[in-house]
Design a protein around this motif. Sequence first.
Motif, short mmCIF file in Angstrom:
data_model
loop_
_atom_site.label_atom_id
_atom_site.label_comp_id
_atom_site.label_asym_id
_atom_site.label_seq_id
_atom_site.Cartn_x
_atom_site.Cartn_y
_atom_site.Cartn_z
N ARG A 142 1.10 -4.61 0.20
CA ARG A 142 2.11 -3.66 -0.27
C ARG A 142 3.33 -3.65 0.66
NH1 ARG A 142 -0.10 0.50 -3.81
NH2 ARG A 142 1.29 2.06 -2.92
N GLN A 143 3.08 -3.74 1.95
CA GLN A 143 4.20 -3.74 2.88
C GLN A 143 5.01 -5.02 2.78
OE1 GLN A 143 6.49 -2.09 4.13
NE2 GLN A 143 5.34 -0.91 5.64
N ARG A 144 4.36 -6.14 2.50
CA ARG A 144 5.10 -7.38 2.28
C ARG A 144 6.00 -7.27 1.04
NH1 ARG A 144 2.87 -12.76 4.49
NH2 ARG A 144 1.34 -12.11 6.05
N VAL A 145 5.49 -6.61 0.00
CA VAL A 145 6.29 -6.41 -1.21
C VAL A 145 7.50 -5.53 -0.88
CG1 VAL A 145 6.33 -5.45 -3.54
CG2 VAL A 145 4.31 -6.70 -2.74
N ALA A 146 7.28 -4.47 -0.10
CA ALA A 146 8.38 -3.58 0.27
C ALA A 146 9.46 -4.32 1.06
CB ALA A 146 7.85 -2.39 1.07
N LEU A 147 9.04 -5.18 1.97
CA LEU A 147 9.99 -5.98 2.74
C LEU A 147 10.76 -6.93 1.84
CD1 LEU A 147 7.73 -6.82 5.81
CD2 LEU A 147 9.82 -5.46 5.87
N THR A 148 10.04 -7.57 0.93
CA THR A 148 10.67 -8.53 0.03
C THR A 148 11.67 -7.83 -0.89
OG1 THR A 148 8.62 -9.80 0.07
CG2 THR A 148 10.22 -10.38 -1.62
N ARG A 149 11.31 -6.64 -1.37
CA ARG A 149 12.23 -5.88 -2.22
C ARG A 149 13.51 -5.52 -1.47
NH1 ARG A 149 10.30 -0.23 -4.67
NH2 ARG A 149 10.45 0.33 -2.47
N ALA A 150 13.37 -5.16 -0.19
CA ALA A 150 14.55 -4.81 0.61
C ALA A 150 15.47 -6.01 0.80
CB ALA A 150 14.12 -4.27 1.97
N LEU A 151 14.90 -7.21 0.86
CA LEU A 151 15.70 -8.42 1.06
C LEU A 151 16.30 -8.95 -0.23
CD1 LEU A 151 13.39 -10.28 3.59
CD2 LEU A 151 15.62 -9.28 4.09
N ALA A 152 15.73 -8.56 -1.37
CA ALA A 152 16.16 -9.13 -2.65
C ALA A 152 17.61 -8.80 -2.98
CB ALA A 152 15.24 -8.63 -3.78
N ILE A 153 18.10 -7.66 -2.52
CA ILE A 153 19.46 -7.24 -2.84
C ILE A 153 20.50 -7.94 -1.96
CG2 ILE A 153 18.71 -5.00 -3.71
CD1 ILE A 153 19.70 -3.82 -1.01
N GLU A 154 20.04 -8.89 -1.13
CA GLU A 154 20.92 -9.58 -0.19
C GLU A 154 21.64 -8.58 0.70
OE1 GLU A 154 22.34 -13.60 -2.28
OE2 GLU A 154 22.88 -11.82 -3.46
N PRO A 155 20.86 -7.77 1.44
CA PRO A 155 21.46 -6.71 2.25
C PRO A 155 22.28 -7.28 3.41
CG PRO A 155 19.16 -6.98 2.82
CD PRO A 155 19.40 -7.85 1.64
N ARG A 156 23.23 -6.47 3.86
CA ARG A 156 24.04 -6.88 5.00
C ARG A 156 23.33 -6.58 6.32
NH1 ARG A 156 30.00 -4.62 3.91
NH2 ARG A 156 28.91 -2.61 3.69
N LEU A 157 22.29 -5.73 6.26
CA LEU A 157 21.52 -5.36 7.44
C LEU A 157 20.16 -4.87 6.97
CD1 LEU A 157 21.94 -4.94 10.58
CD2 LEU A 157 22.51 -2.57 10.05
N LEU A 158 19.11 -5.18 7.72
CA LEU A 158 17.76 -4.74 7.38
C LEU A 158 17.32 -3.67 8.38
CD1 LEU A 158 15.18 -5.13 5.65
CD2 LEU A 158 14.45 -6.87 7.30
N LEU A 159 16.93 -2.50 7.86
CA LEU A 159 16.52 -1.37 8.69
C LEU A 159 15.07 -1.04 8.41
CD1 LEU A 159 19.67 0.87 8.06
CD2 LEU A 159 19.32 -0.78 9.91
N LEU A 160 14.27 -0.89 9.46
CA LEU A 160 12.83 -0.67 9.30
C LEU A 160 12.39 0.51 10.16
CD1 LEU A 160 13.09 -4.19 10.05
CD2 LEU A 160 11.33 -3.89 8.31
N ASP A 161 11.82 1.51 9.52
CA ASP A 161 11.38 2.72 10.23
C ASP A 161 9.86 2.78 10.28
OD1 ASP A 161 11.22 5.15 11.46
OD2 ASP A 161 11.98 6.33 9.79
N GLU A 162 9.30 2.38 11.42
CA GLU A 162 7.84 2.39 11.63
C GLU A 162 7.11 1.77 10.44
OE1 GLU A 162 6.37 3.50 14.39
OE2 GLU A 162 7.62 5.04 15.29
N PRO A 163 7.48 0.57 10.01
CA PRO A 163 6.93 0.05 8.75
C PRO A 163 5.45 -0.30 8.79
CG PRO A 163 8.16 -1.65 9.89
CD PRO A 163 8.39 -0.38 10.65
#
Length: 250
Positions: A142-163
């Motif tokens: 599930r956490q891998r899916v959450a990370l992948t979803r965050a990257l899918a939008i081609e973000p300018r920065l990735l922010l992770l809070d105690e993931p």
Amino acid sequence: MGLNVENISKSYGNNLVLDGVSLDIEPGEFVALLGPSGSGKTTLLRVIAGLQFADAGRLLLDNDDITGLEARLRRFGVVFQSYALFEHMSVADNVAFGLKMRPRWARPSRADMKKRVDDLLALAEIGHLAGRYPSQLSGGQRQRVALTRALAIEPRLLLLDEPFSALDKKIRKGLRTALRDLQRKVGISAILVTHDQEEAFEIADRIAIMSDGRIEQFGTADQLMREPASPFVAEFLEGMANYENQGAGI
């Protein structure tokens, strides 16, 4: 993209949570915000994300002032401990969600969207899970899916809070490696909030140690261990030194 945090301050009533915090993050760099509970690290991340606004200071993304920009306009990928997956959607649909929500003029074609989702799932080594639903996944998946979803939008920065804090130690270690590999392949700057010293030392290029709303020291793991800038840093990292010595058989 590079991020400059300049003299950020934030208070809740009479409680000063961030006290003139400054931090420069290089393009493609992985930075950890490390410190005890109440040190201000999560508030700093939320200010960077645009989920809260600072009382003073500036945020510059590649020299563009984003201090007052709404969160949705910053185009940052954010991953929380809770995953926040849509239970009624498949893995592939969860990952594609942010792309589907773009305005029509900015939305990729169905073919391009599918290719991006498939490519990211393959990078995260979960391509075989594309048709499953969150209830059919383990916590690590599930956490891998959450990370992948965050990257899918081609973000300018990735922010992770105690993931990874809700996962057991063995799964956390594997996911840290996967996250670091994925971040390097995508080439995106990332900021991780954690209270886990081992996690910060293993994953980050540089680590900002926070206490009472201030950054006590910002540097590489080697710099922090060899030249602590204050008694707080030395005491805070004493446990990490003992851990490393045990690992080396000393």
